[in-house]
Design a protein around this motif. Structure first.
Motif, PDB file in Angstrom:
ATOM      1  N   MET A 243     -12.997  12.022  -4.552  1.00  0.00           N
ATOM      2  CA  MET A 243     -13.030  10.632  -4.087  1.00  0.00           C
ATOM      3  C   MET A 243     -11.985  10.374  -3.014  1.00  0.00           C
ATOM      4  N   GLY A 244     -11.541  11.424  -2.330  1.00  0.00           N
ATOM      5  CA  GLY A 244     -10.489  11.223  -1.348  1.00  0.00           C
ATOM      6  C   GLY A 244      -9.235  10.723  -2.027  1.00  0.00           C
ATOM      7  N   ASN A 245      -8.689   9.614  -1.548  1.00  0.00           N
ATOM      8  CA  ASN A 245      -7.486   9.045  -2.138  1.00  0.00           C
ATOM      9  C   ASN A 245      -7.780   7.920  -3.123  1.00  0.00           C
ATOM     10  N   ALA A 246      -9.047   7.701  -3.417  1.00  0.00           N
ATOM     11  CA  ALA A 246      -9.409   6.631  -4.349  1.00  0.00           C
ATOM     12  C   ALA A 246      -9.208   7.086  -5.790  1.00  0.00           C
ATOM     13  N   HIS A 247      -9.130   6.103  -6.695  1.00  0.00           N
ATOM     14  CA  HIS A 247      -8.940   6.370  -8.121  1.00  0.00           C
ATOM     15  C   HIS A 247     -10.262   6.149  -8.846  1.00  0.00           C
ATOM     16  N   PRO A 248     -10.604   7.023  -9.799  1.00  0.00           N
ATOM     17  CA  PRO A 248     -11.904   6.859 -10.467  1.00  0.00           C
ATOM     18  C   PRO A 248     -11.988   5.644 -11.386  1.00  0.00           C
ATOM     19  N   ASN A 249     -10.841   5.151 -11.861  1.00  0.00           N
ATOM     20  CA  ASN A 249     -10.855   4.106 -12.882  1.00  0.00           C
ATOM     21  C   ASN A 249     -10.185   2.797 -12.476  1.00  0.00           C
ATOM     22  N   ILE A 250      -9.520   2.769 -11.308  1.00  0.00           N
ATOM     23  CA  ILE A 250      -8.773   1.584 -10.876  1.00  0.00           C
ATOM     24  C   ILE A 250      -9.109   1.270  -9.426  1.00  0.00           C
ATOM     25  N   VAL A 251      -9.347  -0.003  -9.130  1.00  0.00           N
ATOM     26  CA  VAL A 251      -9.609  -0.476  -7.761  1.00  0.00           C
ATOM     27  C   VAL A 251      -8.899  -1.820  -7.570  1.00  0.00           C
ATOM     28  N   PRO A 252      -8.172  -1.979  -6.446  1.00  0.00           N
ATOM     29  CA  PRO A 252      -7.880  -1.036  -5.359  1.00  0.00           C
ATOM     30  C   PRO A 252      -6.655  -0.179  -5.693  1.00  0.00           C
ATOM     31  N   TYR A 253      -6.799   1.099  -5.470  1.00  0.00           N
ATOM     32  CA  TYR A 253      -5.745   2.063  -5.795  1.00  0.00           C
ATOM     33  C   TYR A 253      -5.943   3.259  -4.867  1.00  0.00           C
ATOM     34  N   GLN A 254      -5.565   3.079  -3.581  1.00  0.00           N
ATOM     35  CA  GLN A 254      -5.810   4.125  -2.590  1.00  0.00           C
ATOM     36  C   GLN A 254      -5.085   3.794  -1.298  1.00  0.00           C
ATOM     37  N   ASP A 255      -5.368   4.548  -0.246  1.00  0.00           N
ATOM     38  CA  ASP A 255      -4.753   4.310   1.051  1.00  0.00           C
ATOM     39  C   ASP A 255      -5.574   3.305   1.847  1.00  0.00           C
ATOM     40  N   PHE A 256      -4.882   2.587   2.719  1.00  0.00           N
ATOM     41  CA  PHE A 256      -5.529   1.614   3.600  1.00  0.00           C
ATOM     42  C   PHE A 256      -4.929   1.723   4.991  1.00  0.00           C
ATOM     43  N   PRO A 257      -5.758   1.511   6.029  1.00  0.00           N
ATOM     44  CA  PRO A 257      -5.240   1.566   7.402  1.00  0.00           C
ATOM     45  C   PRO A 257      -4.403   0.344   7.728  1.00  0.00           C
ATOM     46  N   THR A 258      -3.391   0.556   8.561  1.00  0.00           N
ATOM     47  CA  THR A 258      -2.574  -0.555   9.049  1.00  0.00           C
ATOM     48  C   THR A 258      -2.554  -0.507  10.567  1.00  0.00           C
ATOM     49  N   ALA A 259      -1.814  -1.419  11.175  1.00  0.00           N
ATOM     50  CA  ALA A 259      -1.764  -1.472  12.634  1.00  0.00           C
ATOM     51  C   ALA A 259      -1.071  -0.256  13.234  1.00  0.00           C
ATOM     52  N   ASP A 260      -0.238   0.452  12.435  1.00  0.00           N
ATOM     53  CA  ASP A 260       0.482   1.606  12.976  1.00  0.00           C
ATOM     54  C   ASP A 260       0.370   2.856  12.111  1.00  0.00           C
ATOM     55  N   GLY A 261      -0.604   2.894  11.220  1.00  0.00           N
ATOM     56  CA  GLY A 261      -0.746   4.078  10.382  1.00  0.00           C
ATOM     57  C   GLY A 261      -1.523   3.781   9.115  1.00  0.00           C
ATOM     58  N   HIS A 262      -0.966   4.165   7.988  1.00  0.00           N
ATOM     59  CA  HIS A 262      -1.619   3.965   6.702  1.00  0.00           C
ATOM     60  C   HIS A 262      -0.584   3.582   5.656  1.00  0.00           C
ATOM     61  N   MET A 263      -1.045   2.981   4.586  1.00  0.00           N
ATOM     62  CA  MET A 263      -0.181   2.658   3.459  1.00  0.00           C
ATOM     63  C   MET A 263      -0.988   2.825   2.181  1.00  0.00           C
ATOM     64  N   ILE A 264      -0.285   2.818   1.065  1.00  0.00           N
ATOM     65  CA  ILE A 264      -0.920   2.901  -0.246  1.00  0.00           C
ATOM     66  C   ILE A 264      -0.764   1.570  -0.960  1.00  0.00           C
ATOM     67  N   ILE A 265      -1.855   1.081  -1.512  1.00  0.00           N
ATOM     68  CA  ILE A 265      -1.828  -0.082  -2.398  1.00  0.00           C
ATOM     69  C   ILE A 265      -2.305   0.389  -3.763  1.00  0.00           C
ATOM     70  N   ALA A 266      -1.519   0.073  -4.794  1.00  0.00           N
ATOM     71  CA  ALA A 266      -1.851   0.510  -6.149  1.00  0.00           C
ATOM     72  C   ALA A 266      -1.799  -0.694  -7.080  1.00  0.00           C
ATOM     73  N   ALA A 267      -2.864  -1.506  -7.034  1.00  0.00           N
ATOM     74  CA  ALA A 267      -2.947  -2.698  -7.880  1.00  0.00           C
ATOM     75  C   ALA A 267      -3.515  -2.285  -9.237  1.00  0.00           C
ATOM     76  N   GLY A 268      -2.645  -2.160 -10.240  1.00  0.00           N
ATOM     77  CA  GLY A 268      -3.054  -1.592 -11.508  1.00  0.00           C
ATOM     78  C   GLY A 268      -3.583  -2.578 -12.525  1.00  0.00           C
ATOM     79  N   ASN A 269      -3.551  -3.889 -12.224  1.00  0.00           N
ATOM     80  CA  ASN A 269      -4.074  -4.872 -13.172  1.00  0.00           C
ATOM     81  C   ASN A 269      -4.567  -6.105 -12.421  1.00  0.00           C
ATOM     82  N   ASP A 270      -5.182  -7.007 -13.147  1.00  0.00           N
ATOM     83  CA  ASP A 270      -5.791  -8.178 -12.503  1.00  0.00           C
ATOM     84  C   ASP A 270      -4.743  -9.099 -11.890  1.00  0.00           C
ATOM     85  N   GLY A 271      -3.579  -9.189 -12.524  1.00  0.00           N
ATOM     86  CA  GLY A 271      -2.527 -10.029 -11.977  1.00  0.00           C
ATOM     87  C   GLY A 271      -2.041  -9.527 -10.636  1.00  0.00           C
TER      88      GLY A 271
END
Length: 414
Positions: A243-271
């Motif tokens: 799944m590349g950098n995605a997580h099989p059980n959690i979303v969003p939990y992967q890399d995202f493009p930014t204006a100057d590169g990439h970053m990781i967002i790991a939102a592990g719960n609804d809050g």
């Protein structure tokens, strides 16, 4: 640099470890025990030593900037040890190792199946001489089963053990295909399991008075460390896919493009997801029926990821990281190693250390991550030169005199 006594107590002070292993898994276990205070004696082939001594470049540079014979690979796994050269093919060398094993608490080896039996250095032979000996064998496939006699290397085991089926871009994407992890992770994990098993055997020996045999296989460790992915298969019945950098059980939990590169967002719960939506300027996403709970977000993964990516490209990575930190959404850059060692948190935690080295003046190494309040990790010595401590170990462990060692050296035993 010779080993020196430190004033702080050590967790494993007084323990003697005979390390007959090479490359990474066994040496990693030995280094961890050495960091915790054990006297680890690394037994190596005269004139050649551990295979990784030749695995360069890069090589450590001396004070004048010239390359030494110490490879960066070797330096990564042999801190705090003492090196002794002994020719195991010689009967006199085998007898030396037997005598050392009688004085040892622990022996670590990673020879092929029955590889040390021909020398009388297998567990059955040595435990008869030293019933308190804890003997840890590390192989690719273990001591039993149809593959037991095969050689096993980390890359091979990552493939056979399923890790590469989970690592890499998703099928159909550009560059898709199985991919190994960028470090020899199976070796490292095997070394950690080995040290854990050894410490458990030590605890048992305290009450029983007896040592024991430890059979560790890289394949076993790799399968065990599939963790939630193995459980997903065993419970759900479907083999997980790349799944590349995605997580099989959690979303969003992967890399995202930014204006100057990439970053990781790991939102592990609804809050955390709700806070993420606020930062992205899209609070309505948190109440959208498609995205309001993690199971829904997993179900509608593609739609949500596309929406988030359309927003994250509007700011630079560090700007997003700063905004996310305020509201407690886990977020960070994707650093190269220059970025890692320049990171203020990495520097504050002292994850780079420099130890005195006889050829280079000093050698840069990565610190042990264990922090213990009463028995902290000790950095007593840089990784040793080949055979650096032969004389002193044979004197301190076996009471051999300088003429005794000289005779062994003239006979090419050490």
């Amino acid at each position: 640099m010779e080993t020196t006594a430190l004033t702080s107590p050590s967790a494993l002070g007084g323990l003697r470890v005979l390390d007959l292993s090479r490359v990474l898994a066994g040496p990693w276990a030995g280094q961890l025990l050495a960091d915790l205070g054990a006297d680890v004696v690394k037994v190596e082939r005269p004139g050649a030593g551990d295979d990784t001594r030749a695995w360069g470049p890069p090589w450590l540079a001396d004070a004048d900037g010239h390359s030494t014979t110490e490879s960066a690979y070797y330096l990564s796994a042999n801190r705090n040890k003492r090196s002794v050269t002994i020719d195991l093919s010689r009967p006199e060398g085998q007898q030396l190792v037997r005598r050392l094993a009688v004085k040892a608490d622990i022996l670590i080896e990673n020879y092929k199946l029955n590889g040390l039996r021909q020398y009388g250095l297998d567990y059955a032979s040595l435990s008869a001489l030293n019933p308190r000996l804890i003997y840890c064998s590390i192989t690719g496939f273990g001591q039993t089963g149809p593959y037991a006699a095969r050689a096993g290397y980390d890359f091979l085991i990552q493939g056979m053990g399923g890790l590469m089926s989970l690592t890499g871009r998703e099928e159909g994407a550009e560059g898709a295909g199985p991919m190994k992890v960028g470090v020899a992770l199976t070796d490292i994990l095997t070394g950690l399991y080995a040290s854990n098993a050894i410490l458990a055997a030590l605890a048992h020996r305290t009450s029983s008075g007896k040592g024991q045999y430890i059979d560790l296989a890289l394949l076993d460790v790799q399968v065990a460390c599939l963790a939630n992915q193995a459980s997903n298969y065993l419970v759900g019945g479907a083999a997980p896919v790349r799944m590349g950098n995605a997580h099989p059980n959690i979303v969003p939990y992967q890399d995202f493009p930014t204006a100057d590169g990439h970053m990781i967002i790991a939102a592990g719960n609804d809050g955390q997801f709700a806070h993420l939506c606020d930062v992205l300027g899209q609070p309505g996403w948190a109440t959208d029926p498609r995205f309001c709970s993690n199971p829904q977000r997993v179900r509608h993964r593609d739609a949500l990821i596309a929406l988030i990516r359309s927003v994250t490209v509007s700011r630079k990575t560090q700007d997003w990281v700063a905004l996310m930190e305020v509201v407690g959404v886990p977020c960070g850059p994707i650093n190269d190693l220059a970025g890692v060692f320049a990171d203020p948190q990495v520097q504050a935690r002292g994850l780079r250390i420099d130890l005195p080295h006889p050829q280079a003046g000093s050698v840069p190494l990565v610190a042990n991550p264990i922090r213990m309040s009463d028995t902290p990790v000790q950095y007593r010595a840089a990784p040793p030169a080949l055979g650096q401590h032969t004389d002193e170990v044979l004197a301190s462990w076996l009471a051999l005199t300088p003429p005794d060692v000289d005779a062994l050296r003239r006979g090419s035993v050490v």
